[in-house]
Write a protein that holds these residues in place. Structure first.
Motif, PDB file in Angstrom:
ATOM      1  N   GLN A 151      26.814  39.559  32.964  1.00 38.65           N
ATOM      2  CA  GLN A 151      27.195  40.782  32.255  1.00 38.65           C
ATOM      3  C   GLN A 151      28.194  41.599  33.086  1.00 38.65           C
ATOM      4  OE1 GLN A 151      23.822  43.129  31.065  1.00 38.65           O
ATOM      5  NE2 GLN A 151      25.070  44.772  30.190  1.00 38.65           N
ATOM      6  N   SER A 152      28.002  41.620  34.403  1.00 40.36           N
ATOM      7  CA  SER A 152      28.924  42.347  35.273  1.00 40.36           C
ATOM      8  C   SER A 152      30.321  41.754  35.207  1.00 40.36           C
ATOM      9  CB  SER A 152      28.412  42.320  36.724  1.00 40.36           C
ATOM     10  OG  SER A 152      27.167  42.980  36.838  1.00 40.36           O
ATOM     11  N   ILE A 153      30.408  40.423  35.195  1.00 41.28           N
ATOM     12  CA  ILE A 153      31.714  39.757  35.119  1.00 41.28           C
ATOM     13  C   ILE A 153      32.436  40.145  33.837  1.00 41.28           C
ATOM     14  CG2 ILE A 153      32.821  37.501  34.815  1.00 41.28           C
ATOM     15  CD1 ILE A 153      30.804  36.379  36.803  1.00 41.28           C
ATOM     16  N   GLU A 154      31.721  40.158  32.723  1.00 37.70           N
ATOM     17  CA  GLU A 154      32.338  40.499  31.446  1.00 37.70           C
ATOM     18  C   GLU A 154      32.825  41.944  31.443  1.00 37.70           C
ATOM     19  OE1 GLU A 154      33.906  40.418  27.754  1.00 37.70           O
ATOM     20  OE2 GLU A 154      33.253  38.718  28.996  1.00 37.70           O
ATOM     21  N   ILE A 155      32.035  42.861  31.984  1.00 37.76           N
ATOM     22  CA  ILE A 155      32.418  44.276  31.991  1.00 37.76           C
ATOM     23  C   ILE A 155      33.561  44.514  32.974  1.00 37.76           C
ATOM     24  CG2 ILE A 155      31.605  46.595  32.564  1.00 37.76           C
ATOM     25  CD1 ILE A 155      28.878  45.724  31.408  1.00 37.76           C
ATOM     26  N   ILE A 156      33.544  43.833  34.128  1.00 38.68           N
ATOM     27  CA  ILE A 156      34.651  43.928  35.081  1.00 38.68           C
ATOM     28  C   ILE A 156      35.939  43.475  34.410  1.00 38.68           C
ATOM     29  CG2 ILE A 156      35.610  42.903  37.186  1.00 38.68           C
ATOM     30  CD1 ILE A 156      32.729  42.839  38.283  1.00 38.68           C
ATOM     31  N   ARG A 157      35.852  42.381  33.647  1.00 39.50           N
ATOM     32  CA  ARG A 157      37.042  41.872  32.970  1.00 39.50           C
ATOM     33  C   ARG A 157      37.580  42.903  31.973  1.00 39.50           C
ATOM     34  NH1 ARG A 157      38.418  36.845  33.115  1.00 39.50           N
ATOM     35  NH2 ARG A 157      36.288  36.204  33.608  1.00 39.50           N
ATOM     36  N   ARG A 158      36.695  43.550  31.216  1.00 41.06           N
ATOM     37  CA  ARG A 158      37.144  44.560  30.253  1.00 41.06           C
ATOM     38  C   ARG A 158      37.824  45.726  30.963  1.00 41.06           C
ATOM     39  NH1 ARG A 158      31.683  45.491  26.802  1.00 41.06           N
ATOM     40  NH2 ARG A 158      31.215  43.306  26.283  1.00 41.06           N
ATOM     41  N   ARG A 159      37.242  46.170  32.051  1.00 40.38           N
ATOM     42  CA  ARG A 159      37.801  47.328  32.749  1.00 40.38           C
ATOM     43  C   ARG A 159      39.159  46.994  33.356  1.00 40.38           C
ATOM     44  NH1 ARG A 159      32.657  50.092  35.998  1.00 40.38           N
ATOM     45  NH2 ARG A 159      31.354  50.441  34.144  1.00 40.38           N
ATOM     46  N   ILE A 160      39.273  45.841  33.974  1.00 34.39           N
ATOM     47  CA  ILE A 160      40.522  45.488  34.644  1.00 34.39           C
ATOM     48  C   ILE A 160      41.604  45.171  33.624  1.00 34.39           C
ATOM     49  CG2 ILE A 160      41.630  43.762  36.108  1.00 34.39           C
ATOM     50  CD1 ILE A 160      39.125  43.669  37.758  1.00 34.39           C
ATOM     51  N   ILE A 168      38.492  36.368  37.826  1.00 31.58           N
ATOM     52  CA  ILE A 168      37.153  36.941  37.989  1.00 31.58           C
ATOM     53  C   ILE A 168      36.153  35.808  37.818  1.00 31.58           C
ATOM     54  CG2 ILE A 168      35.508  38.676  37.180  1.00 31.58           C
ATOM     55  CD1 ILE A 168      37.926  40.094  35.854  1.00 31.58           C
ATOM     56  N   GLN A 169      35.390  35.516  38.858  1.00 37.05           N
ATOM     57  CA  GLN A 169      34.440  34.418  38.767  1.00 37.05           C
ATOM     58  C   GLN A 169      33.260  34.668  39.707  1.00 37.05           C
ATOM     59  OE1 GLN A 169      36.951  31.141  39.888  1.00 37.05           O
ATOM     60  NE2 GLN A 169      36.512  31.363  42.056  1.00 37.05           N
ATOM     61  N   GLN A 170      32.153  34.020  39.398  1.00 40.35           N
ATOM     62  CA  GLN A 170      30.930  34.172  40.181  1.00 40.35           C
ATOM     63  C   GLN A 170      31.004  33.337  41.451  1.00 40.35           C
ATOM     64  OE1 GLN A 170      27.363  33.466  37.976  1.00 40.35           O
ATOM     65  NE2 GLN A 170      26.003  33.597  39.728  1.00 40.35           N
ATOM     66  N   GLN A 171      30.472  33.889  42.531  1.00 38.83           N
ATOM     67  CA  GLN A 171      30.320  33.157  43.784  1.00 38.83           C
ATOM     68  C   GLN A 171      28.893  33.354  44.273  1.00 38.83           C
ATOM     69  OE1 GLN A 171      33.142  33.877  46.901  1.00 38.83           O
ATOM     70  NE2 GLN A 171      34.639  32.497  46.003  1.00 38.83           N
ATOM     71  N   GLY A 172      28.178  32.239  44.444  1.00 37.37           N
ATOM     72  CA  GLY A 172      26.793  32.347  44.867  1.00 37.37           C
ATOM     73  C   GLY A 172      25.926  32.916  43.758  1.00 37.37           C
ATOM     74  N   ILE A 173      24.800  33.515  44.147  1.00 36.88           N
ATOM     75  CA  ILE A 173      23.847  34.029  43.169  1.00 36.88           C
ATOM     76  C   ILE A 173      24.226  35.422  42.685  1.00 36.88           C
ATOM     77  CG2 ILE A 173      21.423  34.677  42.806  1.00 36.88           C
ATOM     78  CD1 ILE A 173      20.655  32.559  44.822  1.00 36.88           C
ATOM     79  N   ASP A 174      24.664  36.280  43.598  1.00 36.68           N
ATOM     80  CA  ASP A 174      24.854  37.685  43.233  1.00 36.68           C
ATOM     81  C   ASP A 174      26.198  38.238  43.700  1.00 36.68           C
ATOM     82  OD1 ASP A 174      24.344  37.588  45.918  1.00 36.68           O
ATOM     83  OD2 ASP A 174      22.783  39.126  45.931  1.00 36.68           O
ATOM     84  N   ARG A 175      27.239  37.392  43.722  1.00 38.58           N
ATOM     85  CA  ARG A 175      28.555  37.863  44.152  1.00 38.58           C
ATOM     86  C   ARG A 175      29.605  37.525  43.096  1.00 38.58           C
ATOM     87  NH1 ARG A 175      28.935  36.672  50.692  1.00 38.58           N
ATOM     88  NH2 ARG A 175      27.079  37.874  51.268  1.00 38.58           N
ATOM     89  N   VAL A 176      30.625  38.372  43.039  1.00 40.57           N
ATOM     90  CA  VAL A 176      31.713  38.195  42.073  1.00 40.57           C
ATOM     91  C   VAL A 176      33.034  38.296  42.822  1.00 40.57           C
ATOM     92  CG1 VAL A 176      32.839  39.081  39.992  1.00 40.57           C
ATOM     93  CG2 VAL A 176      30.348  39.186  40.194  1.00 40.57           C
ATOM     94  N   LEU A 177      33.889  37.284  42.640  1.00 46.17           N
ATOM     95  CA  LEU A 177      35.213  37.282  43.252  1.00 46.17           C
ATOM     96  C   LEU A 177      36.226  37.824  42.254  1.00 46.17           C
ATOM     97  CD1 LEU A 177      37.237  36.420  45.482  1.00 46.17           C
ATOM     98  CD2 LEU A 177      37.358  34.201  44.346  1.00 46.17           C
ATOM     99  N   VAL A 178      37.025  38.792  42.690  1.00 45.46           N
ATOM    100  CA  VAL A 178      38.060  39.389  41.841  1.00 45.46           C
ATOM    101  C   VAL A 178      39.389  39.288  42.578  1.00 45.46           C
ATOM    102  CG1 VAL A 178      38.850  41.466  40.653  1.00 45.46           C
ATOM    103  CG2 VAL A 178      36.399  41.001  40.834  1.00 45.46           C
TER     104      VAL A 178
END
Length: 525
Positions: free
Chosen positions: A155-164, A174-184
Motif C-alpha cells: 500500500q505504501s508503494i502505491e501511495i508513494i507512486r501517486r504522490r510522486i 519505486i520497488q520493494q526491497q526486503g520485507i519493510d523497505r522501499v527503493l525510490v
C-alpha cells in the motif's frame, strides 16, 4: 523467381515507416516536442525514451516502512474492544497499554486472569495471548504480522507512486526491497527535499469531536478521549486539545481535495469532498453536534477546530489554517493520494549528478558507434553486396528498437544501452546464418534463386531456436531481477524480436528486389 507475398511487402513497409515515425521524436528537443504535442491525440508519435537515474542524474532514496506503527494501531483497536468486553464480564484491570507490538494489562483479581485471557483471545483469532501471573499479553501471530507487513509495504508503494507522479517527477522507479523497505529513484531530481517532505507525512486525516470541558493539562482525561497537540499552522486555537480517540469521520472517505483561497481572508485553504458514505456520516455528525467543536486532525495534530454552526449535508468542507500556497498544494496532493498505512523513514539517500550521467551517455554513444561501425565493416568485407543488405536491415532494426522503447515509455539506463549494443551483434547473427547457408547451397550446385530460397528456408529453424533460448533468458532476468537488470532484459527481449523480424523479413525483401531487378547469374559470397 524468388516469391515474396504482397501482404508481406506491405507489412514490412508499414512496420518500417511507423517505426521511423515513432523513433523520430527522440531527435527533437523536448521544448519543441511539447509545443507540437498540444491538442494532438495521445496515440500520435510524440513519446521519447526517458533516461534513467544513471544517465540524467537524480536522487536515490531508500525508505523504511515502520510496520510496528501499523501493528500498534491495530492493537489499539483490540484494546478498545478489550475494554468493552472486560467491562461486560465485570473483570477489573489496570495498566492497559500497547507498546512495541504488544498489548498488555494487569488483572486486579488473579482468579479472573484466565477469563480475561480468553476474552482477549476471542477478539481475533490472529492474536497470540499469553498469561503470566495476573498479567495478560497479546500480540499478532508470526503469519499475521508478515501479512500486515506485506500489505503495508504494498500500500505504501502505491501511495508513494501517486504522490510522486502528481508532483511532476517523470518515470520514478519505486520497488520493494526486503520485507519493510522501499527503493525510490527519481531521475532528474537533483534536490529531493520537497519529495522527502511529501513522503515524510503520513497524511492520515480524521474528524474528531472536541471535549470542551476537559482540561488537557489536568492529567485526567475522560474515557474514550485523548490529548492532541495543535499543528504548527494552527495559530488561532490552544496548544492542546482533548479529542475523541476514534474519528467520527475518517479521511478514507475523501474523494477529492483541491487548494483554494478563502474569500474573506484571502488565505490559502484546502477544499475537500466526501464519497456518499462519508457525506452521510459528516452530515449526521454536524447535525447532532451543532454549537460544538469538530477537530480536523492530520497526523495526530489538530489543524483547526471550528465550531459547527449548522448541519453540513453537501458532502464537502474546507480545511483552513495558516497555510502558505505551497503547503496548501502539498496538503491537497497528500489527501488526494491517500494516507500512508505507516510512517516512512529515510534510511539512505544519494544524489547522482547530471555530469556523471552525461559521461555515461557519452560512453554509451561511443560504444554504440564503435560497435555499429565494426559490425557494418565486417559484414561488407565478409559478404559483399549481401553484407550491405544486412546493414540496411541492421539500421531498420535499430529504428524499430527505438520506436518500441518510445512507444512503451521505457526508461533507458546504462545496462539498457548495453542491451542495444548487444542487439546489434545479434541482429546480424541471423543474417550470418542465412548467408552461410546460401553459400553452402550455391557451392553445392544450386542456382541463384534456389540457393537463396534454400538459405532462408533452412536457416529459419536454427535462427528461431537460438533466439528463443536468449528470449527465455531475458524473461528470467526480467522475472527474477529488479531495477537496471529488468531494463536490460526489456531492451534485450525487444532487440531479439526486432532482429528476427529484420533478418527474416527485411533482408529477404531487399534481396528479392535485387534478384527481380538485376536477375543475377552468379552469387559473390
Amino acid at each position: 523467381m524468388v516469391y515474396y507475398a504482397r501482404w508481406k511487402i506491405i507489412l514490412v513497409l508499414c512496420v518500417v515507416v511507423l517505426s521511423a515515425l515513432y523513433a523520430a521524436p527522440n531527435l527533437i528537443p523536448q521544448d519543441k516536442l511539447d509545443k507540437w504535442a498540444q491538442g494532438l491525440p495521445s496515440w500520435m508519435p510524440l513519446h521519447k525514451i526517458s533516461l534513467g537515474l544513471d544517465l540524467q542524474g537524480g536522487s536515490h532514496l531508500l525508505l523504511g516502512v515502520e510496520v510496528k506503527a501499523v501493528v500498534n494501531e491495530y492493537l489499539d483497536g483490540v484494546a478498545d474492544s478489550a475494554r468493552s468486553d472486560l467491562r461486560k464480564a465485570d473483570i477489573g484491570y489496570s495498566n492497559l497499554a500497547t507498546k512495541d507490538g504488544v498489548l498488555s494489562f494487569d488483572v486486579r483479581d488473579e482468579a479472573q486472569a484466565a477469563a480475561a485471557r480468553d476474552a482477549v483471545a476471542s477478539i481475533d483469532q490472529n492474536l497470540v495471548v499469553t498469561l503470566d501471573g495476573a498479567t495478560v499479553s497479546a500480540q499478532l501471530s508470526e503469519k499475521a504480522y508478515k501479512d500486515r507487513a506485506t500489505s503495508a509495504v504494498a500500500q505504501s508503494i502505491e501511495i508513494i507512486r501517486r504522490r510522486i507522479d502528481e508532483s511532476g517527477t517523470r518515470e520514478p522507479l519505486i520497488q520493494q526491497q526486503g520485507i519493510d523497505r522501499v527503493l525510490v529513484q527519481l531521475p532528474g531530481v537533483g534536490n529531493p527535499e520537497h519529495i522527502k517532505r511529501l513522503l515524510g507525512q503520513t497524511a492520515k486525516l480524521g474528524f474528531h469531536l472536541v471535549n470542551e470541558t476537559a482540561n488537557p493539562r489536568g492529567g485526567s482525561v475522560p474515557a474514550g478521549f485523548r490529548v492532541m497537540p495543535a499543528a504548527p499552522n494552527n495559530l488561532k486555537g490552544p496548544p492542546l486539545y482533548v479529542v475523541s480517540r476514534r474519528p467520527v469521520v475518517s479521511g478514507d472517505t475523501l474523494t477529492d481535495a483541491q487548494p483554494s483561497f478563502d474569500q474573506q481572508s484571502g488565505r490559502p485553504v484546502v477544499n475537500f469532498k466526501f464519497d456518499s458514505i462519508g457525506a452521510r456520516r459528516f452530515g449526521d455528525v454536524t447535525r447532532d453536534n451543532i454549537g460544538h467543536q469538530l477537530a480536523i486532525v492530520l497526523d495526530d495534530k489538530v489543524v483547526s477546530a471550528p465550531v459547527i454552526q449548522s448541519a453540513i449535508t453537501g458532502g464537502s468542507g474546507v480545511i483552513s489554517g495558516s497555510f502558505s500556497v505551497q503547503e496548501a498544494n502539498d496538503l491537497a496532493l497528500l489527501l488526494r493520494a491517500g494516507a500512508l498505512p505507516a510512517p516512512l523513514t529515510v534510511l539512505e539517500e544519494r544524489t547522482v549528478g547530471p555530469g556523471l550521467g552525461a559521461d555515461s551517455i557519452a560512453a554509451g554513444e561511443i560504444a554504440s558507434g564503435i560497435g555499429l561501425a565494426v559490425v557494418v565493416v565486417f559484414m561488407v568485407l565478409s559478404y559483399g553486396r549481401f553484407g550491405v543488405y544486412a546493414n540496411i536491415a541492421l539500421v531498420a532494426n535499430i529504428v524499430m528498437l527505438l520506436a518500441a522503447l518510445s512507444l512503451l515509455g521505457a526508461t533507458l539506463t546504462l545496462p539498457g544501452i548495453a542491451g542495444i549494443v548487444l542487439t546489434m551483434g545479434m541482429a546480424v547473427d541471423a543474417n550470418v546464418l542465412i548467408f552461410e547457408r546460401i553459400r553452402e547451397e550455391y557451392k553445392g550446385g544450386r542456382g541463384v534463386v534456389g540457393s537463396i530460397d534454400a538459405g532462408f528456408n533452412r536457416a529459419i529453424g536454427t535462427i528461431t531456436d537460438s533466439n528463443l533460448t536468449t528470449l527465455i533468458a531475458a524473461a528470467l532476468l526480467y522475472g527474477l531481477g529488479s531495477g537496471s537488470v529488468r531494463g536490460f532484459a526489456v531492451t534485450l527481449a525487444i532487440g531479439i524480436l526486432t532482429s528476427m523480424f529484420s533478418a527474416i523479413m527485411i533482408t529477404r525483401l531487399v534481396i528479392v528486389f535485387w534478384v527481380r531487378s538485376a536477375r543475377p547469374k552468379i552469387i559473390n559470397l
